[in-house]
Design a protein around this motif. Structure first.
Motif, PDB file in Angstrom:
ATOM      1  N   VAL A  55       1.029  -1.317  -0.207  1.00  0.00           N
ATOM      2  CA  VAL A  55      -0.166  -0.086   0.078  1.00  0.00           C
ATOM      3  C   VAL A  55       0.758   1.125  -0.156  1.00  0.00           C
ATOM      4  CG1 VAL A  55      -1.823   1.235   1.339  1.00  0.00           C
ATOM      5  CG2 VAL A  55      -1.828  -1.209   1.130  1.00  0.00           C
ATOM      6  N   LYS A  56       0.683   2.041  -1.101  1.00  0.00           N
ATOM      7  CA  LYS A  56       1.639   3.289  -1.352  1.00  0.00           C
ATOM      8  C   LYS A  56       1.871   4.105  -0.024  1.00  0.00           C
ATOM      9  CE  LYS A  56       0.786   3.213  -6.272  1.00  0.00           C
ATOM     10  NZ  LYS A  56       0.188   4.256  -7.082  1.00  0.00           N
ATOM     11  N   SER A  57       0.803   4.547   0.715  1.00  0.00           N
ATOM     12  CA  SER A  57       0.694   5.493   1.875  1.00  0.00           C
ATOM     13  C   SER A  57       1.251   4.771   3.145  1.00  0.00           C
ATOM     14  CB  SER A  57      -0.851   5.873   2.100  1.00  0.00           C
ATOM     15  OG  SER A  57      -1.555   4.929   2.417  1.00  0.00           O
ATOM     16  N   GLN A  58       1.461   3.547   3.116  1.00  0.00           N
ATOM     17  CA  GLN A  58       1.688   2.718   4.274  1.00  0.00           C
ATOM     18  C   GLN A  58       3.111   2.149   3.972  1.00  0.00           C
ATOM     19  OE1 GLN A  58      -1.276   0.042   5.170  1.00  0.00           O
ATOM     20  NE2 GLN A  58      -2.905   1.338   5.320  1.00  0.00           N
ATOM     21  N   THR A  59       3.985   2.508   2.870  1.00  0.00           N
ATOM     22  CA  THR A  59       5.239   1.792   2.855  1.00  0.00           C
ATOM     23  C   THR A  59       6.301   2.853   2.341  1.00  0.00           C
ATOM     24  OG1 THR A  59       3.932  -0.194   1.802  1.00  0.00           O
ATOM     25  CG2 THR A  59       6.154   0.063   1.370  1.00  0.00           C
ATOM     26  N   THR A  60       7.313   2.593   3.122  1.00  0.00           N
ATOM     27  CA  THR A  60       8.557   3.391   2.824  1.00  0.00           C
ATOM     28  C   THR A  60       9.169   2.978   1.608  1.00  0.00           C
ATOM     29  OG1 THR A  60      10.033   2.004   4.252  1.00  0.00           O
ATOM     30  CG2 THR A  60       8.971   4.042   5.352  1.00  0.00           C
ATOM     31  N   ARG A  61      10.097   3.870   1.214  1.00  0.00           N
ATOM     32  CA  ARG A  61      11.043   3.261   0.057  1.00  0.00           C
ATOM     33  C   ARG A  61      11.774   2.078   0.398  1.00  0.00           C
ATOM     34  NH1 ARG A  61      13.222   8.945  -2.133  1.00  0.00           N
ATOM     35  NH2 ARG A  61      12.403   9.612  -0.151  1.00  0.00           N
ATOM     36  N   ALA A  62      12.499   2.085   1.536  1.00  0.00           N
ATOM     37  CA  ALA A  62      13.040   0.926   1.898  1.00  0.00           C
ATOM     38  C   ALA A  62      12.234  -0.208   2.349  1.00  0.00           C
ATOM     39  CB  ALA A  62      13.713   1.351   3.572  1.00  0.00           C
ATOM     40  N   GLY A  63      11.030   0.020   2.765  1.00  0.00           N
ATOM     41  CA  GLY A  63      10.025  -1.156   2.785  1.00  0.00           C
ATOM     42  C   GLY A  63       9.508  -1.892   1.397  1.00  0.00           C
ATOM     43  N   LEU A  64       9.506  -0.825   0.426  1.00  0.00           N
ATOM     44  CA  LEU A  64       9.214  -1.555  -0.816  1.00  0.00           C
ATOM     45  C   LEU A  64      10.216  -2.226  -1.512  1.00  0.00           C
ATOM     46  CD1 LEU A  64       7.589  -1.446  -3.554  1.00  0.00           C
ATOM     47  CD2 LEU A  64       8.599   0.879  -3.963  1.00  0.00           C
ATOM     48  N   LEU A  65      11.705  -1.626  -1.122  1.00  0.00           N
ATOM     49  CA  LEU A  65      12.922  -2.136  -1.760  1.00  0.00           C
ATOM     50  C   LEU A  65      12.925  -3.742  -1.074  1.00  0.00           C
ATOM     51  CD1 LEU A  65      15.267  -2.480  -3.411  1.00  0.00           C
ATOM     52  CD2 LEU A  65      16.551  -1.122  -1.533  1.00  0.00           C
ATOM     53  N   LYS A  66      12.717  -3.924   0.100  1.00  0.00           N
ATOM     54  CA  LYS A  66      12.946  -5.128   1.068  1.00  0.00           C
ATOM     55  C   LYS A  66      11.830  -5.933   0.399  1.00  0.00           C
ATOM     56  CE  LYS A  66      12.703  -7.130   5.499  1.00  0.00           C
ATOM     57  NZ  LYS A  66      12.434  -8.506   5.019  1.00  0.00           N
ATOM     58  N   THR A  67      10.701  -5.796   0.252  1.00  0.00           N
ATOM     59  CA  THR A  67       9.531  -6.527  -0.318  1.00  0.00           C
ATOM     60  C   THR A  67      10.057  -7.031  -1.402  1.00  0.00           C
ATOM     61  OG1 THR A  67       7.888  -5.398   0.834  1.00  0.00           O
ATOM     62  CG2 THR A  67       7.080  -6.798  -0.868  1.00  0.00           C
ATOM     63  N   LEU A  68      10.494  -6.361  -2.479  1.00  0.00           N
ATOM     64  CA  LEU A  68      10.782  -6.486  -3.782  1.00  0.00           C
ATOM     65  C   LEU A  68      12.119  -7.498  -3.685  1.00  0.00           C
ATOM     66  CD1 LEU A  68      10.127  -3.375  -5.859  1.00  0.00           C
ATOM     67  CD2 LEU A  68       8.598  -5.312  -5.503  1.00  0.00           C
ATOM     68  N   LEU A  69      12.962  -7.150  -2.929  1.00  0.00           N
ATOM     69  CA  LEU A  69      14.035  -8.240  -2.941  1.00  0.00           C
ATOM     70  C   LEU A  69      13.800  -9.251  -2.474  1.00  0.00           C
ATOM     71  CD1 LEU A  69      16.905  -5.564  -1.801  1.00  0.00           C
ATOM     72  CD2 LEU A  69      16.690  -6.674  -3.975  1.00  0.00           C
ATOM     73  N   ASP A  70      12.894  -9.540  -1.468  1.00  0.00           N
ATOM     74  CA  ASP A  70      12.722 -10.672  -0.857  1.00  0.00           C
ATOM     75  C   ASP A  70      11.616 -11.599  -1.915  1.00  0.00           C
ATOM     76  OD1 ASP A  70      13.498  -9.987   1.720  1.00  0.00           O
ATOM     77  OD2 ASP A  70      11.584  -9.655   2.643  1.00  0.00           O
ATOM     78  N   LEU A  71      10.962 -11.140  -2.838  1.00  0.00           N
ATOM     79  CA  LEU A  71      10.262 -11.769  -3.591  1.00  0.00           C
ATOM     80  C   LEU A  71      11.161 -12.366  -4.641  1.00  0.00           C
ATOM     81  CD1 LEU A  71       6.871  -9.613  -4.396  1.00  0.00           C
ATOM     82  CD2 LEU A  71       7.346 -11.974  -3.232  1.00  0.00           C
ATOM     83  N   THR A  72      12.320 -11.595  -5.170  1.00  0.00           N
ATOM     84  CA  THR A  72      13.266 -12.091  -5.996  1.00  0.00           C
ATOM     85  C   THR A  72      14.101 -13.278  -5.653  1.00  0.00           C
ATOM     86  OG1 THR A  72      14.588 -10.254  -5.728  1.00  0.00           O
ATOM     87  CG2 THR A  72      13.222  -9.975  -7.340  1.00  0.00           C
TER      88      THR A  72
END
Length: 75
Positions: free
Chosen positions: A55-72
């Motif tokens: 959710v855009k308003s509930q996620t920091t850039r660092a959180g977004l990056l962590k989620t994407l790295l975890d998925l990859t």
């Protein structure tokens, strides 16, 4: 359909000309992990539909990056 290989798909479900959900069957057929990036929590956000919901308003850039790295790493 796809000439390149990707690690995941970051899907915004609120597109100007429709919904990104219309693309989901084609993306799933290609076996890519799908992270939904949305203004609001999708009502259909279940683990069998998306691999992650961001959710855009509930996620920091660092959180977004962590989620994407975890998925990859999981792919």
């Amino acid at each position: 359909l796809v000439d390149e290989d990707f690690d995941l798909v970051l899907l915004d479900i609120n597109l100007p000309d429709g919904t990104g959900l219309d693309l989901l069957p084609d993306i799933r057929a290609l076996k890519y992990p799908v992270a939904v990036f949305s203004e609001n929590e999708p009502s259909h956000a279940t683990p069998d539909v998306f691999d992650a919901t961001i959710v855009k308003s509930q996620t920091t850039r660092a959180g977004l990056l962590k989620t994407l790295l975890d998925l990859t790493k999981a792919a």
